[in-house]
Design an enzyme around this catalytic site. Structure first.
Site, PDB file in Angstrom:
ATOM      1  N   LYS A  11     -65.579  20.102  42.552  1.00  0.00           N
ATOM      2  CA  LYS A  11     -66.255  19.017  43.192  1.00  0.00           C
ATOM      3  C   LYS A  11     -67.016  19.554  44.492  1.00  0.00           C
ATOM      4  O   LYS A  11     -68.230  19.168  44.837  1.00  0.00           O
ATOM      5  CB  LYS A  11     -65.336  17.864  44.036  1.00  0.00           C
ATOM      6  CG  LYS A  11     -64.784  17.149  42.799  1.00  0.00           C
ATOM      7  CD  LYS A  11     -65.735  16.015  42.687  1.00  0.00           C
ATOM      8  CE  LYS A  11     -65.637  15.077  41.276  1.00  0.00           C
ATOM      9  NZ  LYS A  11     -65.049  13.758  41.496  1.00  0.00           N
ATOM     10  N   LYS A  42     -69.341  16.829  26.755  1.00  0.00           N
ATOM     11  CA  LYS A  42     -68.739  15.542  26.918  1.00  0.00           C
ATOM     12  C   LYS A  42     -69.534  14.305  27.053  1.00  0.00           C
ATOM     13  O   LYS A  42     -70.294  14.427  28.104  1.00  0.00           O
ATOM     14  CB  LYS A  42     -67.498  15.512  27.880  1.00  0.00           C
ATOM     15  CG  LYS A  42     -66.193  14.537  28.031  1.00  0.00           C
ATOM     16  CD  LYS A  42     -65.384  14.778  28.987  1.00  0.00           C
ATOM     17  CE  LYS A  42     -64.551  13.894  29.308  1.00  0.00           C
ATOM     18  NZ  LYS A  42     -63.344  13.977  30.371  1.00  0.00           N
ATOM     19  N   LYS A  71     -71.943   9.037  31.252  1.00  0.00           N
ATOM     20  CA  LYS A  71     -73.170   8.434  31.676  1.00  0.00           C
ATOM     21  C   LYS A  71     -74.163   9.205  32.263  1.00  0.00           C
ATOM     22  O   LYS A  71     -75.449   9.252  32.039  1.00  0.00           O
ATOM     23  CB  LYS A  71     -72.641   7.375  32.446  1.00  0.00           C
ATOM     24  CG  LYS A  71     -73.522   6.166  32.536  1.00  0.00           C
ATOM     25  CD  LYS A  71     -72.737   5.033  33.606  1.00  0.00           C
ATOM     26  CE  LYS A  71     -71.750   4.195  32.853  1.00  0.00           C
ATOM     27  NZ  LYS A  71     -72.406   2.962  32.246  1.00  0.00           N
TER      28      LYS A  71
END
Ligand code: SF4
Length: 325
Positions: free
Chosen positions: A113, A193, A196
């Site tokens: 992250k 993968k 959105k």
């Protein structure tokens, strides 16, 4: 008699796609008959990587609409929004006091992250696993459905629960992993993968025509350049997607593909047909549910109320055990 209590959550990403459906939601629906299931839209978690919240409420609505359309039944499970049970924030603070920082800094997803959002490495980001643990233990979940990649996260929850229990007495069950083989659903780009953000997804709520248009853009066997060339179905994501929805079609398609008796355009139309047929009842139910805008709010309010009964009880025990009262 149910086998135990399950907790699982998902970030409110709005309309769900077939990757969400195949990867987790189908499983959630199955589990609601065997376990006491608590499913949650984890909006506080979403804030760790979101500063513009203008879409948040809309995303929650759309996501829960899909959940219900797929078959989650508010009579069988609890559906709610994480922040509607504020006890989770209190427990997060308290568990934060007993969780060594070193445990959190070693979590691989934290490092990922940091790379993904270097401009927003906030306090909540490092504490993400504590909030996750709080969600699970607040409801005294005994089982958490996870993919193999999520096992380290659950292990951390177990460590936090163990540490709390050893410091303040037996309070939380150590949740067990229910290993679920989620298919890794690759998106229409054929390489990453389905998501959105990557723009390679097929939303459940698309119309049949929109689904066809999306599937027309799908990558197929990269080695097959011409219709006259034989293809390799085992290297083709269109073929794989077809198998998830209707395995009765794949044998014939594979044979024809290998003999160049079917072209990719035709094959994609077949995939669209198969997906549209599988999603038809879900889409119809979704449209029906969407016609009553109050319904989702009612489901979520009722879910939060039921979740809160459990949460309040747990927090009384936590405060007592920690000698805060
Ligand atoms: Fe893939 Fe179908 Fe084309 Fe074969 S015919 S490469 S299975 S899309």
């Amino acid at each position: 008699m149910k086998k135990g209590r399950i907790f699982s959550g998902a970030r409110p990403t709005g309309r769900q796609h077939i990757g969400n459906y195949l990867g987790a939601l189908q499983n959630w629906v199955r589990l609601q008959d065997e376990y006491d299931c608590i499913y949650c839209a984890v909006d506080i978690h979403a804030l760790t990587s979101m500063t513009d919240t203008s879409q948040l409420q809309g995303n929650i609505q759309e996501m829960v609409l899909d959940w219900l359309a797929i078959g989650l039944d508010p009579k069988k499970c609890i559906l709610f929004v994480q922040s509607h049970v504020p006890e989770v924030a209190e427990l997060n603070t308290l568990l934060g006091m007993i969780t060594p920082l070193s445990w959190l800094l070693r979590v691989p997803t934290f490092k990922e992250k940091v790379k993904l959002q270097p401009e927003n490495v906030n306090y909540g980001l490092v504490g993400y696993p504590v909030l996750m643990a709080s969600d699970i233990v607040l409801y005294k979940a005994t089982v958490v459905p996870v993919g193999e990649d999520q096992l380290p996260h659950l292990e951390l929850t177990r460590e936090i629960a163990r540490r709390f229990n050893s410091l303040f007495g037996d309070t939380f069950p150590e949740p067990q992993a229910k290993l679920t083989r989620y298919p890794l659903v690759i998106g229409l780009d054929g390489k990453s993968k389905m998501s959105k953000q990557a723009g390679n997804d097929i939303e459940i709520a698309l119309s049949p025509e929109e689904t066809i248009e999306k599937i027309k853009t799908a990558y197929t066997d990269p080695a097959r350049r011409y219709r006259s060339e034989p293809g390799h179905p085992d290297k083709c994501n269109v073929y794989k997607l077809m198998g998830y929805f209707d395995s009765t079609k794949t044998g014939d398609v594979a044979e024809k593909c290998r003999k160049a008796e079917i072209g990719c355009v035709e094959c994609k139309m077949l995939l669209a047909e198969v997906i549209n047929a599988a999603l038809k009842p879900i889409r119809e139910k979704r449209a029906e549910l969407a016609a009553d805008p109050k319904y989702i709010a009612e489901v979520l309010a009722d879910g939060a109320e039921r979740a809160r009964v459990i949460a309040r009880e747990t927090m009384v025990e936590v405060r007592k055990n920690m000698r805060l009262i």
